[in-house]
Write a protein that holds these residues in place. Sequence first.
Motif, short mmCIF file in Angstrom:
data_model
loop_
_atom_site.label_atom_id
_atom_site.label_comp_id
_atom_site.label_asym_id
_atom_site.label_seq_id
_atom_site.Cartn_x
_atom_site.Cartn_y
_atom_site.Cartn_z
N LYS A 118 73.57 -26.39 -53.54
CA LYS A 118 74.57 -25.62 -54.29
C LYS A 118 75.99 -26.14 -54.09
O LYS A 118 76.89 -25.79 -54.86
CB LYS A 118 74.50 -24.14 -53.90
N GLU A 130 72.04 -23.80 -56.66
CA GLU A 130 72.50 -22.44 -56.95
C GLU A 130 71.32 -21.54 -57.33
O GLU A 130 71.27 -20.36 -56.96
CB GLU A 130 73.54 -22.47 -58.06
N GLU A 132 68.19 -21.89 -56.29
CA GLU A 132 67.47 -21.59 -55.06
C GLU A 132 68.17 -20.49 -54.27
O GLU A 132 67.54 -19.54 -53.79
CB GLU A 132 67.38 -22.85 -54.19
N HIS A 133 69.48 -20.62 -54.13
CA HIS A 133 70.26 -19.65 -53.36
C HIS A 133 70.11 -18.24 -53.93
O HIS A 133 69.87 -17.27 -53.20
CB HIS A 133 71.74 -20.07 -53.35
N ASP A 134 70.24 -18.11 -55.24
CA ASP A 134 70.21 -16.79 -55.84
C ASP A 134 68.80 -16.22 -55.95
O ASP A 134 68.63 -14.99 -55.95
CB ASP A 134 70.91 -16.82 -57.20
N GLN A 137 68.25 -14.71 -52.62
CA GLN A 137 69.02 -13.48 -52.46
C GLN A 137 68.25 -12.23 -52.88
O GLN A 137 68.63 -11.11 -52.55
CB GLN A 137 70.33 -13.56 -53.26
#
Length: 221
Positions: A118, A130, A132-134, A137
């Motif tokens: 990200k 990004e 993957e990160h979200d 979450q």
Amino acid sequence: MNKTAIILGATGLTGNHVLQKLIKDERYSSIKLFSRSKIEGLPTKVTQFIGDLLELEQFRSDFTADEVYCCIGTTKAKTPDKTLYKKIDYGIPVAAAKLSNDNTIATFLVISAMGADKNSSTFYSKTKGEMEHDVLQQHIKNTHILRPSLIEGDRNETRTLEFLGLTVLKVIQPLFFGNLKKYKIVNAETIAQAMIELANGTTHSEVIITSDYINAIGHNN
């Protein structure tokens, strides 16, 4: 078992392998496809929901299952507009993860890419990172993010740069040992098998699955 699986991207290379394997898998009594176009000739255990995946929220009431296989992805050649590209490669998986969380789906598998980051200055890697990160979450109990290297398989389209990359890698990959194993080519069918193994296994706790691990899991069947 009488499991239900959702597949996003069943008309694509890897997604179609997932579909064909789940059709034959007796653990699954129901398969739900969400896509823009209908696939003909499928058995009755498959239900197709046709519509715009950029508006995935419209399927909220039908988006129920034990597992979600997110095989969505595009390319720069097919989608040169960066705004639309991000809506597909970031927007659809994240929307699917949010719906999975809302509808208490416990297992979510998504195909990302090697080099996803990200904080990357490269648009492609940043978009995947990004995503993957979200997805993470959403804190879905069993989340597996697969990061394959170049994907090999019989496509209905020509990808010149990808073909050249595969050709070069096939020559040099016998030299890949240790950490370099994650750069080895991975076949689309192997990715599909690995996703199913991850969804049904109890020994795979890793969240990020690199090509070397994809190959190990997908061939161990």
